[in-house]
Write an enzyme that holds these catalytic residues in place. Structure first.
Site, PDB file in Angstrom:
ATOM      1  N   SER A 287      -6.967   2.305  -1.040  1.00  0.00           N
ATOM      2  CA  SER A 287      -6.866   1.917   0.366  1.00  0.00           C
ATOM      3  C   SER A 287      -7.071   3.078   1.323  1.00  0.00           C
ATOM      4  O   SER A 287      -7.553   2.891   2.435  1.00  0.00           O
ATOM      5  CB  SER A 287      -5.517   1.250   0.639  1.00  0.00           C
ATOM      6  OG  SER A 287      -4.446   2.134   0.381  1.00  0.00           O
TER       7      SER A 287
ATOM      8  N   ASP B 219      -2.239  -2.514  -4.092  1.00  0.00           N
ATOM      9  CA  ASP B 219      -3.174  -1.393  -4.225  1.00  0.00           C
ATOM     10  C   ASP B 219      -2.544  -0.253  -5.017  1.00  0.00           C
ATOM     11  O   ASP B 219      -3.209   0.718  -5.340  1.00  0.00           O
ATOM     12  CB  ASP B 219      -3.585  -0.899  -2.834  1.00  0.00           C
ATOM     13  CG  ASP B 219      -4.663   0.170  -2.901  1.00  0.00           C
ATOM     14  OD1 ASP B 219      -5.719  -0.092  -3.512  1.00  0.00           O
ATOM     15  OD2 ASP B 219      -4.441   1.281  -2.361  1.00  0.00           O
TER      16      ASP B 219
ATOM     17  N   HIS C 277      -5.796   1.568  -6.201  1.00  0.00           N
ATOM     18  CA  HIS C 277      -5.252   2.651  -5.365  1.00  0.00           C
ATOM     19  C   HIS C 277      -6.359   3.320  -4.551  1.00  0.00           C
ATOM     20  O   HIS C 277      -6.554   4.540  -4.612  1.00  0.00           O
ATOM     21  CB  HIS C 277      -4.536   3.690  -6.237  1.00  0.00           C
ATOM     22  CG  HIS C 277      -3.513   4.478  -5.470  1.00  0.00           C
ATOM     23  ND1 HIS C 277      -2.384   5.010  -6.054  1.00  0.00           N
ATOM     24  CD2 HIS C 277      -3.447   4.834  -4.161  1.00  0.00           C
ATOM     25  CE1 HIS C 277      -1.671   5.664  -5.146  1.00  0.00           C
ATOM     26  NE2 HIS C 277      -2.303   5.575  -3.986  1.00  0.00           N
TER      27      HIS C 277
ATOM     28  N   VAL D 115       0.844  -1.194   0.000  1.00  0.00           N
ATOM     29  CA  VAL D 115       0.000   0.000   0.000  1.00  0.00           C
ATOM     30  C   VAL D 115       0.883   1.249   0.000  1.00  0.00           C
ATOM     31  O   VAL D 115       0.412   2.347   0.318  1.00  0.00           O
ATOM     32  CB  VAL D 115      -0.951   0.018   1.219  1.00  0.00           C
ATOM     33  CG1 VAL D 115      -2.024  -1.041   1.075  1.00  0.00           C
ATOM     34  CG2 VAL D 115      -0.177  -0.150   2.536  1.00  0.00           C
TER      35      VAL D 115
ATOM     36  N   GLU E  98      -0.466   3.802 -13.329  1.00  0.00           N
ATOM     37  CA  GLU E  98      -1.863   3.846 -12.902  1.00  0.00           C
ATOM     38  C   GLU E  98      -2.645   4.792 -13.803  1.00  0.00           C
ATOM     39  O   GLU E  98      -2.144   5.859 -14.156  1.00  0.00           O
ATOM     40  CB  GLU E  98      -1.950   4.313 -11.442  1.00  0.00           C
ATOM     41  CG  GLU E  98      -1.283   3.351 -10.471  1.00  0.00           C
ATOM     42  CD  GLU E  98      -1.401   3.779  -9.013  1.00  0.00           C
ATOM     43  OE1 GLU E  98      -2.107   4.781  -8.744  1.00  0.00           O
ATOM     44  OE2 GLU E  98      -0.812   3.125  -8.148  1.00  0.00           O
TER      45      GLU E  98
ATOM     46  N   ARG F 274       4.013   2.566  -2.575  1.00  0.00           N
ATOM     47  CA  ARG F 274       4.072   3.096  -3.934  1.00  0.00           C
ATOM     48  C   ARG F 274       4.402   1.953  -4.879  1.00  0.00           C
ATOM     49  O   ARG F 274       5.164   1.035  -4.549  1.00  0.00           O
ATOM     50  CB  ARG F 274       5.137   4.194  -4.049  1.00  0.00           C
ATOM     51  CG  ARG F 274       4.684   5.549  -3.498  1.00  0.00           C
ATOM     52  CD  ARG F 274       3.617   6.169  -4.388  1.00  0.00           C
ATOM     53  NE  ARG F 274       3.232   7.510  -3.986  1.00  0.00           N
ATOM     54  CZ  ARG F 274       2.185   7.789  -3.224  1.00  0.00           C
ATOM     55  NH1 ARG F 274       1.456   6.812  -2.730  1.00  0.00           N
ATOM     56  NH2 ARG F 274       1.876   9.040  -2.938  1.00  0.00           N
TER      57      ARG F 274
END
Length: 323
Positions: A274, A248, A272, A222, A253, A224
């Site tokens: 969380s 996550d 992404h 969680v 992205e 990078r």
């Protein structure tokens, strides 16, 4: 005294800054217009924290904002040598995401241990598949990243009865140094990454690292995306070097629809999310308004990033050497 000019690198939905009416001249820009607006701004709010525009627009001579605030925990998308070496104060959104991210990690740990993905798959196939699940209490976890997010993850895991080793840049008090990571990971049931992205941490979770882990262990990131060599993780899962993983965050992205990560066995992919709970944008806006009031009054700002380290130092590591 004229009102300070506040420049906002905008995103949709925009921040709610009505409380600053009459106290700031607020200008909005997108990434394309940022370079032209920076010389005229006293402060910059990076509301679009997924953008690399600050890093691209900052280089060059001339005036720049005295204060930059990003509505995110990480600052890796902003920092460039010119910003790091400048007198500009950089702050982040520390205090907003710790609890939600820790809860999310807790949910993943429980979902893996109780095989919730397997139960859902069996239900879709109308298959009654009785099996035993794992007990979380008594398991061993390593949390990599001793900042506020890592510490909150540690706190919640301990509440479940998990034995947790917290790993930071350097050893101090109850925190292990990075030199202990390999030894701890080899004994762990869970390795959880909540580290910042720096030159030292880039790609630190690779084939060598996954080869150290137990075949029954699981990995969660969680932090990078670039902390993990994704191809190595996918290979480790396919070879069953480890039992499962959850990502996550990713190198690119959003994750491309054609990425092979979607189909890796034992891998949970989430977008992404969380740290994003209902009302999170409002909380970010409220935090910035409170910080702006302090800045305008000449008071010290919280959440000041050490631009050399790439994160906000914890009070007990202000004088610790880098790794």
């Amino acid at each position: 005294m004229p009102e300070p000019t506040l420049l906002v690198l905008d995103a949709d939905p925009p921040p709610r800054l009505g409380a600053l009416t009459g106290r700031a001249r607020i200008r909005y820009t997108d990434g394309a217009g940022l370079a032209g607006e920076l010389p005229h701004a006293d402060a910059l709010l990076v509301w679009d924290f997924t953008s690399d525009a600050v890093r691209a627009a900052w280089p060059g001579a001339g005036p720049r904002p005295r204060w930059v605030h990003t509505a995110s925990a990480g600052v890796d998308r902003l920092l460039c040598p010119e910003l790091a070496e400048s007198d500009t104060v950089l702050t982040n959104a520390r205090g907003i995401f710790e609890q939600p991210i820790a809860e999310y990690v807790l949910g993943l740990v429980l979902a893996f241990a109780k095989d919730v993905p397997g139960t859902l798959e069996s239900q879709r196939g109308r298959h009654w598949h009785h099996r035993e699940s794992q007990q979380v209490a008594g398991a061993r976890a390593v949390v990599v990243g001793a900042g506020p997010i890592g510490r909150e993850i540690t706190r919640l895991l301990i509440a479940l009865g998990v034995q947790v080793a917290l790993v930071g840049r350097t050893a101090r008090r109850t925190i292990h140094g990075v030199e202990d990571l390999d030894r701890l990971a080899a004994l762990a049931d869970w390795v959880i990454c909540a580290a910042p992205l720096t030159e030292q941490t880039h790609g630190m979770f690779d084939a060598r690292f996954f080869g150290l882990m137990q075949p029954s262990a699981r990995f969660i990131n969680v932090g990078r995306g670039p902390l993990v060599v994704e191809d190595d993780l996918a290979d480790a899962l396919r070879r069953r070097w480890i039992a499962g993983a959850a990502l996550d965050v990713f190198r690119q992205e959003p994750l491309d629809r054609g990425s092979g990560l979607w189909d890796v066995p034992g891998l949970i992919v989430s977008p992404h999310m969380s740290g994003d709970t209902v009302g999170w944008r409002d909380r970010l806006g409220e935090q910035f308004v409170a910080m702006y009031e302090r800045w305008a009054a000449g008071e010290p700002l919280p959440n000041v990033v050490d631009k050399r380290r790439g994160h906000v130092p914890s009070p007990d590591v202000l004088d610790a050497p880098g790794i």
